[in-house]
Motif scaffolding. Structure first.
Motif, PDB file in Angstrom:
ATOM      1  N   GLY A  50      -4.646  -5.795 -10.721  1.00  0.00           N
ATOM      2  CA  GLY A  50      -5.627  -6.163  -9.425  1.00  0.00           C
ATOM      3  C   GLY A  50      -5.267  -6.005  -7.979  1.00  0.00           C
ATOM      4  N   THR A  51      -3.821  -5.876  -7.787  1.00  0.00           N
ATOM      5  CA  THR A  51      -3.659  -5.840  -6.485  1.00  0.00           C
ATOM      6  C   THR A  51      -3.890  -4.380  -6.231  1.00  0.00           C
ATOM      7  OG1 THR A  51      -1.737  -7.372  -6.609  1.00  0.00           O
ATOM      8  CG2 THR A  51      -1.334  -5.728  -4.946  1.00  0.00           C
ATOM      9  N   SER A  78       0.273   0.485 -12.125  1.00  0.00           N
ATOM     10  CA  SER A  78       0.815  -0.804 -11.719  1.00  0.00           C
ATOM     11  C   SER A  78       2.057  -1.080 -12.513  1.00  0.00           C
ATOM     12  CB  SER A  78      -0.322  -1.497 -12.511  1.00  0.00           C
ATOM     13  OG  SER A  78       0.135  -3.026 -12.589  1.00  0.00           O
ATOM     14  N   TYR A 111      -6.187  -2.504  -7.152  1.00  0.00           N
ATOM     15  CA  TYR A 111      -7.558  -2.500  -7.037  1.00  0.00           C
ATOM     16  C   TYR A 111      -8.147  -3.128  -5.484  1.00  0.00           C
ATOM     17  CZ  TYR A 111      -8.498  -0.102 -11.388  1.00  0.00           C
ATOM     18  OH  TYR A 111      -8.593   0.723 -12.478  1.00  0.00           O
ATOM     19  N   ASN A 112      -7.325  -3.967  -5.150  1.00  0.00           N
ATOM     20  CA  ASN A 112      -7.363  -4.462  -3.886  1.00  0.00           C
ATOM     21  C   ASN A 112      -7.296  -3.584  -2.876  1.00  0.00           C
ATOM     22  OD1 ASN A 112      -7.877  -7.262  -4.716  1.00  0.00           O
ATOM     23  ND2 ASN A 112      -5.644  -7.750  -4.276  1.00  0.00           N
ATOM     24  N   TYR A 113      -6.570  -2.460  -2.906  1.00  0.00           N
ATOM     25  CA  TYR A 113      -6.337  -1.483  -1.757  1.00  0.00           C
ATOM     26  C   TYR A 113      -7.025  -0.179  -2.257  1.00  0.00           C
ATOM     27  CZ  TYR A 113      -2.480  -4.016  -0.220  1.00  0.00           C
ATOM     28  OH  TYR A 113      -1.719  -4.842   0.373  1.00  0.00           O
ATOM     29  N   TYR A 114      -7.432   0.211  -3.557  1.00  0.00           N
ATOM     30  CA  TYR A 114      -8.178   1.323  -4.121  1.00  0.00           C
ATOM     31  C   TYR A 114      -9.048   0.891  -5.036  1.00  0.00           C
ATOM     32  CZ  TYR A 114      -4.215   3.410  -1.362  1.00  0.00           C
ATOM     33  OH  TYR A 114      -3.486   3.579  -0.577  1.00  0.00           O
ATOM     34  N   SER A 115     -10.292   1.105  -4.779  1.00  0.00           N
ATOM     35  CA  SER A 115     -11.294   0.853  -5.801  1.00  0.00           C
ATOM     36  C   SER A 115     -11.490   1.686  -7.027  1.00  0.00           C
ATOM     37  CB  SER A 115     -12.897   0.682  -5.296  1.00  0.00           C
ATOM     38  OG  SER A 115     -12.937   2.079  -4.499  1.00  0.00           O
ATOM     39  N   GLU A 159       0.887  -1.021  -0.068  1.00  0.00           N
ATOM     40  CA  GLU A 159       0.245  -0.017   0.119  1.00  0.00           C
ATOM     41  C   GLU A 159       0.812   1.207  -0.047  1.00  0.00           C
ATOM     42  OE1 GLU A 159      -4.101   1.768   2.019  1.00  0.00           O
ATOM     43  OE2 GLU A 159      -2.889   0.323   3.181  1.00  0.00           O
TER      44      GLU A 159
END
Length: 184
Positions: A42-43, A34, A45-49, A9
């Motif tokens: 995808g990682t 990325s 987007y796991n932290y920030y939508s 993060e």
């Protein structure tokens, strides 16, 4: 074998700031981020939508960094007026940078993003008021000043004048300090 990232993060936030500061908002995309981070999209987007959520978190992080600097001033053994002058100087730098980086129209295409960022801004302005109030209360407790208004209102008065002086530099800090000494 996938690589292990200690604090993904923070890596995302740092690289996102780098892109925003160096390349601008137009080059800022989750895909570019990325790539720069060397981690899967995808990682992120796991932290920030979405991009707006990431921008607001970066802005919040920027405010937090500024508060660490102000905490040092708050906890110093310096005189009241030196502390207040130092807060003004740091706030001046903060506001100028904030305007250059964070107040660009393209950052606020989404009305929800504007609302959320203003909510965060109000929280941090309140924290600044409380920080100044702590300095005033400490000085009053040591019988070095005599507050004519309540401490909270005096702190708001100081901060709002600081912000005004930075945004419209027609009034010198030294003149404000003279008025402040009369008030306190």
């Amino acid at each position: 074998m996938s690589k292990i990232i200690e604090n993904p993060e923070q890596l995302i936030l740092n690289k996102a700031k780098e892109i925003l500061y160096n390349e601008g908002y137009t080059k800022f995309s989750m895909r570019n981020l990325s790539s720069k981070c060397g981690i899967a999209l995808g990682t992120i987007y796991n932290y920030y939508s979405n991009k707006e959520e990431l921008i607001i978190n970066m802005m919040t992080d920027y405010w937090k960094e500024h508060f660490y600097i102000l905490e040092d001033i708050l906890n110093s053994d310096d005189t009241l007026y030196n502390k207040l002058n130092e807060i003004f100087n740091k706030l001046s730098i903060f506001i100028k940078t904030f305007k250059e980086v964070w107040l660009k129209p393209e950052l606020y295409e989404n009305p929800d993003c504007i609302k959320k960022s203003l909510e965060k801004q109000n929280i941090y302005i309140e924290k600044l008021v409380i920080m100044i109030e702590k300095i005033l209360l400490k000085e009053e407790g040591n019988n070095k000043i005599n507050l004519k208004l309540n401490s909270y209102e005096t702190a708001k008065f100081i901060l709002m004048n600081y912000i005004t002086m930075v945004q419209m530099p027609v009034f010198k800090y030294s003149s404000f300090e003279i008025i402040l000494k009369e008030l306190l």
